[in-house]
Scaffold this motif. Sequence first.
Motif, PDB file in Angstrom:
ATOM      1  N   LEU A   8      41.832  28.983  41.632  1.00 36.45           N
ATOM      2  CA  LEU A   8      43.025  28.509  42.331  1.00 36.45           C
ATOM      3  C   LEU A   8      43.202  26.995  42.236  1.00 36.45           C
ATOM      4  O   LEU A   8      44.334  26.503  42.241  1.00 36.45           O
ATOM      5  N   GLU A   9      42.106  26.261  42.123  1.00 34.76           N
ATOM      6  CA  GLU A   9      42.245  24.805  42.064  1.00 34.76           C
ATOM      7  C   GLU A   9      42.829  24.333  40.731  1.00 34.76           C
ATOM      8  O   GLU A   9      43.243  23.177  40.610  1.00 34.76           O
ATOM      9  N   LEU A  11      45.514  25.798  39.459  1.00 37.36           N
ATOM     10  CA  LEU A  11      46.919  26.209  39.438  1.00 37.36           C
ATOM     11  C   LEU A  11      47.915  25.050  39.371  1.00 37.36           C
ATOM     12  O   LEU A  11      48.860  25.093  38.584  1.00 37.36           O
ATOM     13  N   PRO A  12      47.763  23.989  40.200  1.00 36.23           N
ATOM     14  CA  PRO A  12      48.767  22.915  40.147  1.00 36.23           C
ATOM     15  C   PRO A  12      48.902  22.350  38.732  1.00 36.23           C
ATOM     16  O   PRO A  12      47.924  21.978  38.094  1.00 36.23           O
ATOM     17  N   THR A  34      52.906  25.058  40.546  1.00 34.34           N
ATOM     18  CA  THR A  34      52.850  23.884  41.414  1.00 34.34           C
ATOM     19  C   THR A  34      53.617  24.144  42.710  1.00 34.34           C
ATOM     20  O   THR A  34      53.150  23.793  43.805  1.00 34.34           O
ATOM     21  N   CYS A  37      51.563  26.400  45.067  1.00 35.05           N
ATOM     22  CA  CYS A  37      50.511  25.694  45.804  1.00 35.05           C
ATOM     23  C   CYS A  37      51.102  24.837  46.922  1.00 35.05           C
ATOM     24  O   CYS A  37      50.535  24.751  48.021  1.00 35.05           O
ATOM     25  N   VAL A  40      52.019  27.061  49.767  1.00 40.99           N
ATOM     26  CA  VAL A  40      50.818  27.459  50.506  1.00 40.99           C
ATOM     27  C   VAL A  40      50.404  26.360  51.473  1.00 40.99           C
ATOM     28  O   VAL A  40      50.062  26.630  52.633  1.00 40.99           O
ATOM     29  N   GLU A  41      50.450  25.112  51.033  1.00 41.13           N
ATOM     30  CA  GLU A  41      50.080  24.000  51.913  1.00 41.13           C
ATOM     31  C   GLU A  41      51.033  23.910  53.103  1.00 41.13           C
ATOM     32  O   GLU A  41      50.603  23.713  54.245  1.00 41.13           O
ATOM     33  N   LEU A 169      48.283  18.382  47.271  1.00 43.44           N
ATOM     34  CA  LEU A 169      48.489  19.600  46.504  1.00 43.44           C
ATOM     35  C   LEU A 169      47.204  20.094  45.865  1.00 43.44           C
ATOM     36  O   LEU A 169      46.934  21.291  45.814  1.00 43.44           O
ATOM     37  N   ALA A 172      45.198  22.263  48.299  1.00 40.27           N
ATOM     38  CA  ALA A 172      46.010  23.168  49.117  1.00 40.27           C
ATOM     39  C   ALA A 172      45.315  24.493  49.385  1.00 40.27           C
ATOM     40  O   ALA A 172      45.572  25.144  50.388  1.00 40.27           O
ATOM     41  N   ILE A 173      44.423  24.919  48.480  1.00 41.24           N
ATOM     42  CA  ILE A 173      43.822  26.243  48.625  1.00 41.24           C
ATOM     43  C   ILE A 173      42.304  26.132  48.494  1.00 41.24           C
ATOM     44  O   ILE A 173      41.719  26.575  47.511  1.00 41.24           O
TER      45      ILE A 173
END
Length: 511
Positions: A8-9, A11-12, A34, A37, A40-41, A169, A172-173
Amino acid sequence: MSVLSSVLETLPGSRLDLEAYDRAGHMSATVNATQLCACVEVYRRRLRAWDVGDWDVGGRKVVSLLFRPEEAIEFLVATLAAIAERWTVVPFYPNWNESTQKMYLETYNLRAMVVGDGFRKRAEAWTDQVDADGESERQADGSSVLDRVLHLSLTDVLAEAENIDEDTLMNAIPFCDFPADHACAWIFTSGTSGDLAKLTEITLENLDAAVENIRDIDFLYPGMTLHNPLSTSHIFAFSVILGLLAIKPRRIIFSDVQYLARLPQSRTGKVNALILVPIVLNRMRAGFYDKLVASLDPKTAPPQLRRLAKIPRPIRKQLKRLVQEAEEAVVDLERDGRIGLRRRGAILTARRLFGRLFRERLGSPEFVVVGGAKPNLQSMAFLEVMGVRCLQGWGMTETTGPLAVCSLGDRFRGAFGTCGPLFRNTNAYVEDGELVVEGPQVARGYHQPDGTFVSFNGRKSTGDYAEFDANGRLRVIGKASDRITTENGLNYNPIPIEERLQRLDLEREQR
């Protein structure tokens, strides 16, 4: 760091696009990685500020999710945001009727819900008071089903997400500091073995194992487009979506399997793969044959059937027999690697006549993956006749999705009708005819309606009769619950007999 976190990190900034289509076949929402994410934040902040009240279950923050199929992106935002806040999500099936959904909320004492636009009125009707911020609160006399409802509108979240800076960002996850036994989700089984669907606890360790397995599948590759028409509440969609993020596809399309016919290639563009369940595959085949031999008038037939309607019905009945013969030839070809020229000609003729039109109705996928229950072999062969590779997988909610999928590399080597070898780190064996599985992907256990918990302890009897062939490929024979006990006490599995009868029926139809 967990596998899921490492995926997941990244993804942006990636090139992934998520697209959702409604029941009319129109795109209802789209976001890039982007934006996902950032959403999600934004939603994490809303959840953090949400007054949890007294609706935690067993000391945990447990929240149910209710979204329509066209709200799959909203579902994904809510899921990742809640898990990142160390909450446990409980996805509800959107096709359950209102009384069934309400019954499960009450049975498992689920008092909080995040809901999309499609079910907002229903969820708020389960409470008695809605405040100015769109939250709902339970009435003091305790008559409501829910204590709290929080609404998620993708449009609103996207607008706020534009203000998320790049540094925020990238974090965010976060999952890296979660314990392996953290309960990420409670998933309802898609089938039932009693009055209720069972509620299965899926941990971070389970999801990590599922992601590792899925990204090792040989037919998945970066930049592909995958169409998932299954409910995101289904364990296969839930775990496969997370696993697909690891291979960095270009597009993931979400829709509703009931309206798959409304999403031809002209709407979705070219797709590389499609996920289906056996019942849908069976209906596709049956629908094709019904239309092929139907009584059609060229003047009144639907536009897509007018060319077919011009062919005399007796000839169309002969064409049906040709396609059925081609199915049987495919089965033998896939098992033995060779067939005669006449039967090979049946496959090529049927494919030339109908294949292109059929493939375009599905987005011209290179292959279809069929998971869940044991699929009908003739239905799989039907897809092959039409020029679409059909790969069988096996798994269940209690194994966090698929544990085996047939490999493309096994083509023409006897793999047809099998689920391929088990994924790595998974152990399975047959005990008294029943498949038993062990390993990190086996879920933690069941939550019972009375509040007790039944642990699997890393081992689960599946309820499926199965066997392994000489190459270690899993072959699912049928449900153990399908067995018949005769009056003299003999037990037998009727599935092989039924399949033989189906084959005889087909041979009779071709005469």
